[in-house]
Write a protein that holds these residues in place. Structure first.
Motif: not given
Length: 230
Positions: A137-153, A184-195
């Motif tokens: 499901c989309p929400g689960y995939n966002i949650e997992q990818l967010a764990k790799e984010g290290n930049k808050y947008v 290149g200012e942010a990755t998909k992981a960064d965006l998931c984390f920030s959201l």
């Protein structure tokens, strides 16, 4: 999102096998069933009707009464049974609902809610923007990818009293996400984390305010988005 007609057809195709499976898993015979409960609403008319018809047929077939259940209250009461929570402030977050609820004077009262789209709807639509899979499901995939984010947008943070708004936040990130990814200012992981951080901070704020008003120390989170461990 789900299309009402297709969802109703899905329910009609699967509800009888589902009832059989439920009885088998529970080790219960139809003669042991004492009542049939079904979701009356709120929700999409077609799917609700499909399940109501099945409930009516089973009620007549097995000669037991049927009871209509409010969708939201069903989530809350199942959560109370599963956790043993006595009188919690409830954060109800799903694809179609976002509400902060508490019980008083024999009724559930809504202290705050979304004034536009639900939190799960916002997350699902964002997942499409960055091309995440619907599996599981989309929400689960966002949650997992967010764990790799290290930049808050920084994103729009919209709390209005006890209510929240997600439509402006979604519109903003729909426009900005492709630009940030391309530059290149942010990755998909960064965006998931920030959201996630922005949305959940909004929900925590109004929930804490309801807790302070009610003098409660317990919060019960129900609904599909509540599966998110963050």
């Amino acid at each position: 999102g789900f299309m009402p007609r297709e969802t109703a057809l899905h329910h009609r195709a699967h509800i009888v096998p589902l009832v059989r499976t439920a009885l088998a898993d529970a080790g219960v015979e139809p003669s042991e069933v004492s009542i049939i409960c079904y979701t009356k609403g709120p929700g999409m008319g077609g799917p609700l009707q499909a399940c109501a018809v099945c409930a009516r047929v089973l009620s007549e077939l097995w000669h037991v009464p049927m009871v209509a259940v409010n969708h939201c209250v069903g989530h809350i009461e199942m959560g109370r049974v599963a956790t043993g929570a006595k009188d919690p402030v409830v954060l109800y977050v799903s694809g179609g609902n976002t509400q902060v609820i508490a019980y008083s004077m024999r009724k559930y009262h809504i202290f705050g809610e979304t004034i536009d789209i639900a939190v799960g709807n916002c997350l699902d639509r964002f997942a499409r923007v960055i091309g995440l899979s619907n599996d599981p499901c989309p929400g689960y995939n966002i949650e997992q990818l967010a764990k790799e984010g290290n930049k808050y947008v920084e994103l729009p943070y919209v709390v209005k009293g006890m209510d929240v708004s997600f439509s402006g936040l979604l519109s903003h990130i729909e426009v900005e996400a492709p630009k940030l990814l391309a530059s290149g200012e942010a990755t998909k992981a960064d965006l998931c984390f920030s959201l996630q951080e922005t949305i959940f901070a909004m929900l925590v704020e109004i929930t804490e305010r309801a807790m302070a008003h009610c003098g409660q120390q317990c919060v019960l989170i129900v609904g599909g988005v509540g599966c998110n461990q963050r």
